[in-house]
Design a protein around this motif. Structure first.
Motif, PDB file in Angstrom:
ATOM      1  N   ASN A   1      -1.285  -2.678  -4.393  1.00 47.76           N
ATOM      2  CA  ASN A   1      -0.804  -3.568  -5.441  1.00 47.76           C
ATOM      3  C   ASN A   1      -0.288  -4.855  -4.817  1.00 47.76           C
TER       4      ASN A   1
ATOM      5  N   PHE B   1       0.789   5.733  -0.150  1.00 49.02           N
ATOM      6  CA  PHE B   1       0.084   7.010  -0.177  1.00 49.02           C
ATOM      7  C   PHE B   1       1.067   8.087   0.266  1.00 49.02           C
TER       8      PHE B   1
ATOM      9  N   SER C   1      -3.168   3.619  -2.542  1.00 53.80           N
ATOM     10  CA  SER C   1      -3.158   2.707  -3.687  1.00 53.80           C
ATOM     11  C   SER C   1      -2.595   1.358  -3.250  1.00 53.80           C
TER      12      SER C   1
ATOM     13  N   GLN D   1      -4.614   9.557  -1.985  1.00 50.97           N
ATOM     14  CA  GLN D   1      -5.391   8.326  -1.930  1.00 50.97           C
ATOM     15  C   GLN D   1      -4.467   7.131  -1.735  1.00 50.97           C
TER      16      GLN D   1
ATOM     17  N   THR E   1       5.285   3.857   1.911  1.00 52.85           N
ATOM     18  CA  THR E   1       4.985   2.537   1.351  1.00 52.85           C
ATOM     19  C   THR E   1       4.892   1.540   2.492  1.00 52.85           C
TER      20      THR E   1
ATOM     21  N   ALA F   1       0.864  -1.191   0.000  1.00 52.12           N
ATOM     22  CA  ALA F   1       0.000   0.000   0.000  1.00 52.12           C
ATOM     23  C   ALA F   1       0.891   1.229   0.000  1.00 52.12           C
TER      24      ALA F   1
END
Length: 291
Positions: free
Chosen positions: A169, A61, A167, A165, A141, A59
């Motif tokens: 992956n 942001f 994000s 926001q 991160t 994650a």
């Protein structure tokens, strides 16, 4: 001269061999096409194609803090003070769980005026600088999803000027890749058994195992490799190993000019952040002899 002539002759002799090596196994439309060695006897080629869903494990942001002052140095110092406590608090989790990058940029704010058309413009001159604006940015991160909610709440409780926001992956680890490849081989075996049984035959010894699946997609009848779709995938469920609860959160860090958010502030800003599922697929080719 003799050495040069010999080199030319060797190159000329090698050219036809190279051309032959690069030619396809046959020309499309030919009546007879050479088959692979493993097709000399009756065989069945089975493609295992599997699909699963795994929760995202990364994650990211960002957040920014803004400060305005009469001098560039003071503006930068104030902006840096705002993120110092936050970056230290997040850094306490360790780089394996949370990675933090911080930057500070400064730009001048000029005196403004209106031109003859009434448009407001900046008086871009060194002697017309009114203030300096410093923007301190922190990029985060999260590599351990167990601490994601608390990390995000810590940033919110720090009261930044803006927050980006979140994000997500997926970066599958070696355990997931190995498991999925094994499922693809098992799926190929299952499909081969059912196909042979439905045709009234039985499976013999394994002839070929191709983890890429390309061996099963060669169109021998057309005389040309025809790598295409392997059909619908079989859904398989991934059961991750038990993961112990996250370690206790680090204590708030005191820094010059600003303090890290308190435990009460962090808990008040806590939100539910559930990593979404991401799809993974894999395939394998297994060729069996037929009895």
């Amino acid at each position: 001269m003799r050495h040069l002539l010999a080199a030319v002759l060797v190159a000329a002799a090698a050219a036809p061999a190279l051309a032959v090596a690069q030619t396809p196994p046959a020309t499309i439309g030919e009546r007879y096409v050479p088959a692979p060695w493993w097709m000399r006897d009756p065989v069945i080629a089975s493609i295992g194609h599997v699909r699963t869903q795994v929760a995202a494990n990364r994650a990211a942001f960002g957040a920014s803090f803004q400060s305005i002052d009469r001098s560039a140095a003071d503006a930068s110092a104030k902006a840096a003070d705002q993120i110092r406590a936050l970056s230290q608090a997040l850094g306490a989790y360790g780089v394996d769980a949370v990675r933090v990058e911080t930057t500070v940029t400064t730009r001048p704010l000029y005196d403004q005026y209106r031109d003859e058309n009434g448009v407001l413009r900046d008086n871009v001159r060194a002697d017309r600088i009114e203030r300096y604006q410093a923007d301190a940015s922190v990029s985060i991160t999260v590599r351990d999803m167990r601490v994601l909610e608390r990390v995000y709440a810590t940033v919110v409780a720090s009261q930044p000027t803006s927050i980006g926001q979140v994000s997500f992956n997926l970066e599958p680890d070696n355990a997931v890749k190995t498991w999925l490849q094994g499922e693809a081989v098992r799926d190929a075996a299952r499909r081969a058994r059912e196909a042979a049984s439905n045709a009234g035959a039985g499976l013999g010894a394994v002839r070929v195992i191709d983890p890429t699946g390309r061996a099963c997609e060669t169109d021998v009848l057309a005389g040309w490799p025809a790598y295409g779709s392997s059909g619908l995938a079989t859904d398989v469920d991934y059961a991750p190993a038990f993961v112990p609860p996250p370690p206790p959160p680090p204590a708030p860090v005191m820094a010059r000019g600003a303090a890290a958010p308190t435990e009460q502030q962090i808990e008040s800003a806590r939100l539910a952040l559930q990593p979404p599922l991401r799809e993974l697929t894999d395939q394998a080719c297994v060729v069996y002899a037929l009895n």
